[in-house]
Design an enzyme around this catalytic site. Structure first.
Site, PDB file in Angstrom:
ATOM      1  N   TYR A  92       0.828  -1.209   0.000  1.00  0.00           N
ATOM      2  CA  TYR A  92       0.000   0.000   0.000  1.00  0.00           C
ATOM      3  C   TYR A  92       0.867   1.265   0.000  1.00  0.00           C
ATOM      4  O   TYR A  92       0.662   2.166   0.812  1.00  0.00           O
ATOM      5  CB  TYR A  92      -0.951   0.009   1.211  1.00  0.00           C
ATOM      6  N   TYR A 149     -13.145  -7.534   5.234  1.00  0.00           N
ATOM      7  CA  TYR A 149     -11.909  -7.543   4.455  1.00  0.00           C
ATOM      8  C   TYR A 149     -11.512  -8.994   4.219  1.00  0.00           C
ATOM      9  O   TYR A 149     -11.435  -9.780   5.165  1.00  0.00           O
ATOM     10  CB  TYR A 149     -10.766  -6.794   5.169  1.00  0.00           C
ATOM     11  N   ASP A 154     -14.292 -16.817   6.977  1.00  0.00           N
ATOM     12  CA  ASP A 154     -12.894 -16.444   6.755  1.00  0.00           C
ATOM     13  C   ASP A 154     -12.244 -16.253   8.129  1.00  0.00           C
ATOM     14  O   ASP A 154     -12.412 -15.212   8.763  1.00  0.00           O
ATOM     15  CB  ASP A 154     -12.867 -15.154   5.921  1.00  0.00           C
ATOM     16  N   LYS A 178      -2.425 -17.001   7.650  1.00  0.00           N
ATOM     17  CA  LYS A 178      -1.666 -16.227   8.643  1.00  0.00           C
ATOM     18  C   LYS A 178      -0.973 -17.078   9.712  1.00  0.00           C
ATOM     19  O   LYS A 178       0.103 -17.611   9.475  1.00  0.00           O
ATOM     20  CB  LYS A 178      -2.567 -15.166   9.272  1.00  0.00           C
TER      21      LYS A 178
HETATM   22  N1  PMP Z   1      -8.893 -12.534   5.039  1.00  0.00           N
HETATM   23  C1  PMP Z   1      -8.672 -11.834   6.167  1.00  0.00           C
HETATM   24  C2  PMP Z   1      -9.734 -11.840   7.239  1.00  0.00           C
HETATM   25  C3  PMP Z   1      -7.480 -11.142   6.338  1.00  0.00           C
HETATM   26  O1  PMP Z   1      -7.280 -10.436   7.465  1.00  0.00           O
HETATM   27  C4  PMP Z   1      -6.503 -11.192   5.312  1.00  0.00           C
HETATM   28  C5  PMP Z   1      -5.170 -10.471   5.433  1.00  0.00           C
HETATM   29  N2  PMP Z   1      -5.116  -9.363   6.208  1.00  0.00           N
HETATM   30  C6  PMP Z   1      -6.772 -11.926   4.166  1.00  0.00           C
HETATM   31  C7  PMP Z   1      -7.983 -12.598   4.062  1.00  0.00           C
HETATM   32  C8  PMP Z   1      -5.787 -12.006   3.034  1.00  0.00           C
HETATM   33  O2  PMP Z   1      -4.681 -12.758   3.386  1.00  0.00           O
HETATM   34  P1  PMP Z   1      -3.297 -12.584   2.616  1.00  0.00           P
HETATM   35  O3  PMP Z   1      -2.797 -11.208   2.957  1.00  0.00           O
HETATM   36  O4  PMP Z   1      -2.441 -13.686   3.181  1.00  0.00           O
HETATM   37  O5  PMP Z   1      -3.571 -12.758   1.174  1.00  0.00           O
END
Ligand code: PMP
Length: 414
Positions: free
Chosen positions: A6, A134, A235, A264
């Site tokens: 970003y 997100y 998610d 993560k």
């Molecule tokens: N889903 C959620 C809830 C996230 O917080 C994130 C990353 N911040 C992602 C998907 C995307 O993961 P990545 O950055 O490993 O592509």
């Protein structure tokens, strides 16, 4: 020239070169040491340079760093998949590995669409979600992220048009009212024949605003998905592996998704790996109907080093008293951050598990505030109006105290 997340490529960014990291301490090239309050964006739950993690990866490296997953398999992937099936909600029985959280979300959306294709309902291709979510930066993931802060206007004509409803207003400890789920019900009534799945971050909406909502709402969403024959994708990429106080946040609502995304902290922050899990019914249905295969297969799928890191991380986590530790961190964050509420520049303070959030009245200037945190000996990376802490689970009381004090000091001077 290296491009940072970003960021503009030629901006006068303040970027701090790191020499090494150990436990919860990030060591900068200039000799300064910072207490980590970010866990490298939710991932490094055991801290850095963990001897058990290191050893496991070195051992795996000596036999094989990577091997393609098409037509071949290996023990780290098989064992990690079995472990994930064991610890996640009962209905989840199959694991599809990919490289990052965003890809795990893409995979989940494709799975939902292919499932309905296999059920002769090819019109069910849309996703229904709530605002302030997100789910990542790839196109499918962006399309279900918040339309305002999720970059929609920039990519408008390239993005799939999904269905958005207002996020629930019921907070974590509150019960939901009919008003909270009414927008969802209306959309499901109107569009269920086009909707493949509802996709949500359970309980904690992360990068879309660090909002915590009631387990009640999630329970109700599950019921509605069943009623309207729509899949539920959860998610848990940010919330998974203990961060909220439960191993998975959906446990607060005693709710099982049809598809679950993990990433993560899956590898304890060592290597990039994600997983999309689903039920036997969905996996079988996709596999037994035209085209008879699931249409995805990344080059580095189930990378053996990453799977080994995942196994080692889960071993460390599950053999620790992580629940007690999260309760302890939660308590310290609640007590420690409370004085922030006395500052007029603070709008709200909220804590859940090992997540502490101070919401300000107006956005921070990252360029000026970031060096101030570093000068205080802590690593925090605020965004927009949010200063948030999510330290590695191994943080000591004293380190957490220092982290919180730095937050209070900096906020008092904004
Ligand atoms: N889903 C959620 C809830 C996230 O917080 C994130 C990353 N911040 C992602 C998907 C995307 O993961 P990545 O950055 O490993 O592509």
């Amino acid at each position: 020239m290296v491009w940072h997340p970003y960021s503009a490529v030629n901006a006068d960014l303040c970027i701090f070169p790191v020499k090494s990291a150990q436990g919860v301490v990030i060591k900068l090239m200039d000799g300064r040491e910072l207490i980590d309050g970010m866990s490298s964006w939710w991932s490094a739950i055991h801290g850095y340079n963990h001897p058990v993690m290191n050893q496991a990866i070195i051992r795996q490296l000596e036999s094989m760093a990577h091997i393609m997953f098409g037509g071949l398999t290996h023990q780290p992937a098989v064992e990690l998949a079995a472990k994930l099936v064991e610890i996640t909600p009962n209905s989840l029985a199959t694991v599809f590995f990919s490289d990052s959280g965003s890809v795990a979300v893409e995979v989940a959306m494709k799975m939902a669409i292919q499932y309905w294709h296999s059920k002769q309902q090819p019109n069910k291709q849309k996703m229904l979600t709530i605002r302030h979510g997100y789910h990542g930066d790839t196109f499918g993931a962006m399309s279900v992220s918040d339309p305002v802060n999720g970059m929609h206007s920039l990519f408008a004509s390239s993005l799939a048009q999904q269905i958005f409803v207002d996020a629930p207003s019921c907070k974590f400890h509150q019960t939901c009212t009919a008003n909270d789920s009414q927008p969802l019900i209306e959309q499901l009534e109107k569009n269920h024949q086009q909707i493949a799945a509802v996709i949500l971050e359970p309980i904690v909406q992360g990068a879309g605003g660090m909002r915590f909502y009631s387990p009640d709402y999630l329970k109700h969403v599950r019921e509605l998905c069943d009623q309207f024959k729509v899949l539920l994708i959860l998610d848990e990429i940010a919330t998974g592996f203990g961060r909220t106080g439960k191993l998975f946040a959906c446990e607060y609502a005693k709710t099982e998704p049809d598809i679950l995304c993990l990433g993560k902290a899956l590898t304890g922050g060592y290597l990039t790996l994600a997983a999309t899990m689903t039920t036997t019914e969905i996996a079988q249905s996709i596999s037994h109907h035209d085209p008879g295969v699931f249409m995805h297969g990344p080059t580095f799928m189930a990378n053996p080093l990453a799977c080994t890191a995942g196994l080692a991380s889960l071993d460390i986590l599950l053999n620790s008293s992580w629940q007690e530790k999260i309760v302890q961190i939660e308590k310290a964050l609640k007590i420690g951050l409370k004085p922030c509420l006395d500052f007029p520049q603070v709008k709200d303070v909220r804590v859940l598990g090992a997540i502490g959030v101070v919401e300000l009245q107006s956005p921070v200037n990252l360029k000026t505030i970031q060096p101030k945190f570093v000068d205080e000996g802590v690593w925090l990376r605020p965004f927009n109006k949010l200063i948030y802490l999510m330290p590695p689970f191994i943080i000591t009381d004293d380190e957490l105290h220092d982290l919180i004090n730095a937050v209070i000091k900096i906020i008092s001077r904004i």
